[in-house]
Scaffold this active site. Structure first.
Site, mmCIF file in Angstrom:
data_model
loop_
_atom_site.group_PDB
_atom_site.id
_atom_site.type_symbol
_atom_site.label_atom_id
_atom_site.label_comp_id
_atom_site.label_asym_id
_atom_site.label_seq_id
_atom_site.Cartn_x
_atom_site.Cartn_y
_atom_site.Cartn_z
ATOM 1 N N HIS A 174 0.831 -1.205 0.000
ATOM 2 C CA HIS A 174 0.000 0.000 0.000
ATOM 3 C C HIS A 174 0.867 1.257 0.000
ATOM 4 O O HIS A 174 2.023 1.232 0.434
ATOM 5 C CB HIS A 174 -0.934 0.016 1.215
ATOM 6 C CG HIS A 174 -0.209 0.036 2.523
ATOM 7 N ND1 HIS A 174 0.372 1.172 3.043
ATOM 8 C CD2 HIS A 174 0.047 -0.952 3.402
ATOM 9 C CE1 HIS A 174 0.959 0.890 4.187
ATOM 10 N NE2 HIS A 174 0.780 -0.402 4.436
ATOM 11 N N GLU B 197 -1.986 -7.295 7.547
ATOM 12 C CA GLU B 197 -0.650 -7.114 8.123
ATOM 13 C C GLU B 197 -0.527 -7.898 9.427
ATOM 14 O O GLU B 197 -1.532 -8.299 10.033
ATOM 15 C CB GLU B 197 -0.387 -5.611 8.358
ATOM 16 C CG GLU B 197 1.016 -5.277 8.857
ATOM 17 C CD GLU B 197 2.152 -5.719 7.935
ATOM 18 O OE1 GLU B 197 2.379 -6.937 7.797
ATOM 19 O OE2 GLU B 197 2.843 -4.843 7.375
#
Length: 189
Positions: free
Chosen positions: A11, A84
């Protein structure tokens, strides 16, 4: 172990990345620079997206926002295994706050992959590695993955056959694309 070709996108920069604050599985939106990172990825990915590969993204907002931009509006599957690392008590803290409040853990783990995986109440490395490997083994063809920095270090390390220590030392670029194929990685910038 062999896997289908993977185009891996981290990202774009988030507000918390800019503050050196640990996100883990908490949310923080992309900064204007993070949106630029995703747009740069979109330009790099345009020829790939023309081939209509399978696309996957983390369920976390920063990866979803990046996928919406970087994949040029193409549909993608949200997979919880791409979230994550859960960094337990460290989530929401800055790296400096962790150093002050957990000096031994911080001192023994100078790299973020190790630090996050040693967080009190966190997911731990073995669980994190296991869910990433499980996702990778489920791939049946060339795939695009939009996810996170530490997840990317582990995924890239698995493909390249690296030790945990070497995974933890990998760079974590934003605005680029890691191409994982044939036990090697190349970087599109």
């Amino acid at each position: 172990m062999r896997f289908p070709k993977i185009w891996l996108l981290r990202h774009g920069q988030t507000e918390w990345n800019a503050e050196r604050r640990i996100q883990g599985q908490l949310e923080s939106p992309l900064t204007p620079l993070g949106v630029q990172h995703a747009r740069r990825q979109a330009a790099l990915m345009a020829p790939v997206m023309a081939q209509s590969p399978a696309c996957y993204a983390s369920p976390l907002g920063r990866a979803q926002q990046t996928a919406d931009i970087a994949l040029g509006g193409a549909p993608f599957v949200t997979d919880p295994r791409l979230a994550e690392a859960f960094a337990g008590d460290f989530q929401g803290m800055t790296l400096d706050e962790v150093a002050a409040q957990y000096p031994q853990v911080h001192g023994n783990n100078p790299r973020n992959l190790d630090l996050f995986c040693e967080a009190p109440g966190g997911e731990g490395y073995d669980s994190f590695h296991g869910r990433i490997l499980d996702f990778m083994q489920s791939l049946t063809g060339p795939s695009v993955v939009v996810a996170h920095g530490l997840l990317g270090q582990v995924m890239r390390g698995i493909v390249c056959g690296l030790s945990r220590d070497r995974m933890a030392a990998l760079p974590n670029g934003q605005g680029c694309v890691y191409v994982l194929e044939n036990v090697a990685e190349t970087v599109l910038e």
